[in-house]
Design a protein around this motif. Structure first.
Motif, PDB file in Angstrom:
ATOM      1  N   LEU A  66       0.818  -1.220   0.000  1.00  0.00           N
ATOM      2  CA  LEU A  66       0.000   0.000   0.000  1.00  0.00           C
ATOM      3  C   LEU A  66       0.851   1.270   0.000  1.00  0.00           C
ATOM      4  O   LEU A  66       0.375   2.331  -0.403  1.00  0.00           O
ATOM      5  CB  LEU A  66      -0.934   0.006   1.221  1.00  0.00           C
ATOM      6  N   SER A  67       2.076   1.163   0.447  1.00  0.00           N
ATOM      7  CA  SER A  67       2.934   2.345   0.504  1.00  0.00           C
ATOM      8  C   SER A  67       3.601   2.643  -0.836  1.00  0.00           C
ATOM      9  O   SER A  67       4.292   3.649  -0.981  1.00  0.00           O
ATOM     10  CB  SER A  67       4.016   2.155   1.575  1.00  0.00           C
ATOM     11  N   ARG A  68       3.394   1.789  -1.824  1.00  0.00           N
ATOM     12  CA  ARG A  68       4.005   1.999  -3.136  1.00  0.00           C
ATOM     13  C   ARG A  68       3.051   2.766  -4.053  1.00  0.00           C
ATOM     14  O   ARG A  68       1.837   2.717  -3.899  1.00  0.00           O
ATOM     15  CB  ARG A  68       4.361   0.658  -3.771  1.00  0.00           C
ATOM     16  N   GLU A  77      -1.658  -1.088  -6.944  1.00  0.00           N
ATOM     17  CA  GLU A  77      -2.759  -1.852  -7.531  1.00  0.00           C
ATOM     18  C   GLU A  77      -2.212  -2.957  -8.434  1.00  0.00           C
ATOM     19  O   GLU A  77      -1.816  -2.712  -9.572  1.00  0.00           O
ATOM     20  CB  GLU A  77      -3.688  -0.934  -8.312  1.00  0.00           C
ATOM     21  N   ILE A  78      -2.188  -4.163  -7.924  1.00  0.00           N
ATOM     22  CA  ILE A  78      -1.765  -5.309  -8.712  1.00  0.00           C
ATOM     23  C   ILE A  78      -2.849  -5.610  -9.753  1.00  0.00           C
ATOM     24  O   ILE A  78      -3.999  -5.159  -9.625  1.00  0.00           O
ATOM     25  CB  ILE A  78      -1.508  -6.531  -7.812  1.00  0.00           C
ATOM     26  N   PRO A  79      -2.528  -6.349 -10.827  1.00  0.00           N
ATOM     27  CA  PRO A  79      -3.504  -6.603 -11.901  1.00  0.00           C
ATOM     28  C   PRO A  79      -4.837  -7.167 -11.422  1.00  0.00           C
ATOM     29  O   PRO A  79      -5.899  -6.762 -11.904  1.00  0.00           O
ATOM     30  CB  PRO A  79      -2.766  -7.593 -12.811  1.00  0.00           C
ATOM     31  N   SER A  80      -4.789  -8.090 -10.472  1.00  0.00           N
ATOM     32  CA  SER A  80      -6.052  -8.688 -10.007  1.00  0.00           C
ATOM     33  C   SER A  80      -6.927  -7.664  -9.283  1.00  0.00           C
ATOM     34  O   SER A  80      -8.156  -7.695  -9.395  1.00  0.00           O
ATOM     35  CB  SER A  80      -5.765  -9.882  -9.093  1.00  0.00           C
TER      36      SER A  80
END
Length: 248
Positions: free
Chosen positions: A155-157, A161-164
């Motif tokens: 969440l800190s990046r 949001e990963i693809p899924s």
């Protein structure tokens, strides 16, 4: 022969323990009361309720909804059949691929075509996305079957949001379920996602502890174990037993 028998009988009588010796041997167990195992009973049910409630960490200021383990297991069981149907439909659709590609290219030249939204959502025939927000090491030891690992640190990046996640974000017919061991990390992740525009995020009440307790077989697995029809049947049996016990 009769004299030999009499000698044996006399020696047997002498070797028999006395009444006082009997009473001494029983003192070890005099405080142990006999119990009958009658299966699942009210006391066991209340003990289960207590374990479950102690692992529910409800807070009055929660902004996210919750999902019970029984409902999640129902989704997991149903999804294996949806996935099977989806594979069959995919094979049937391959025959129409050439015509579809032509139609899409023609419509895209005008800037609009009905496939954009579907492709944006991706192939989400499974109605839920299950995210384990613990560290990867803990996830690899054990996790709920079908879950993906999504450590809270992501969440800190900037590209959290990963693809899924993007596929399931605000999907009108699907949910994102978040869990951890004991509801310490999951509420933080769910709150952050809700604040960042997600409106279909749920947390699993009780986390992994309650999942293990309510479904001791085939639900919590290691990474190499995948979902099968046989696993679904085992979970369905436990779900029926749980429904019978709690009458929910």
């Amino acid at each position: 022969m009769s004299q030999f028998r009499k000698m044996v009988e006399r020696s047997s009588i002498r070797n028999l323990p006395s009444a006082s010796q009997h009473s001494k041997s029983k003192t070890r167990y005099e405080n142990v009361s006999p119990k009958t195992n009658s299966g699942y009973h009210v006391g066991k049910m209340m003990e289960d309720f207590d374990i479950i409630q102690r692992n529910f960490r409800f807070k009055p200021d929660e902004i996210f909804p919750r999902i019970k383990i029984s409902l999640l297991v129902s989704l997991i069981c149903e999804s294996i059949y949806l996935e099977t149907d989806s594979h069959q439909a995919k094979n049937e659709a391959m025959g129409e691929a050439a015509a579809t590609t032509t139609a899409k290219s023609t419509l895209s030249s005008y800037g609009t075509h009905p496939y954009n939204e579907r492709e944006k959502k991706g192939n989400t025939h499974i109605p839920y996305l299950l995210l384990d927000v613990r560290d990867l090491d803990e996830y690899n030891k054990s996790h709920i079957i079908t879950a993906e690992n999504y450590p809270k640190s992501l969440l800190s990046r900037a590209n959290f949001e990963i693809p899924s996640l993007l596929k399931y974000k605000n999907h009108p017919e699907h949910v994102i379920v978040i869990y951890d061991e004991d509801e310490i990390l999951a509420p933080q992740v769910a709150t952050t996602l809700m604040e960042r525009g997600y409106d279909n995020v749920f947390i699993l009440s009780g986390g992994l502890k309650v999942a293990k307790h309510c479904f001791p077989h085939s639900l919590v697995v290691t990474p190499e174990v995948t979902m099968t029809v046989e696993t679904s049947q085992i979970l369905e049996t436990q779900l029926q037993q749980m429904s019978f016990r709690y009458r929910k």
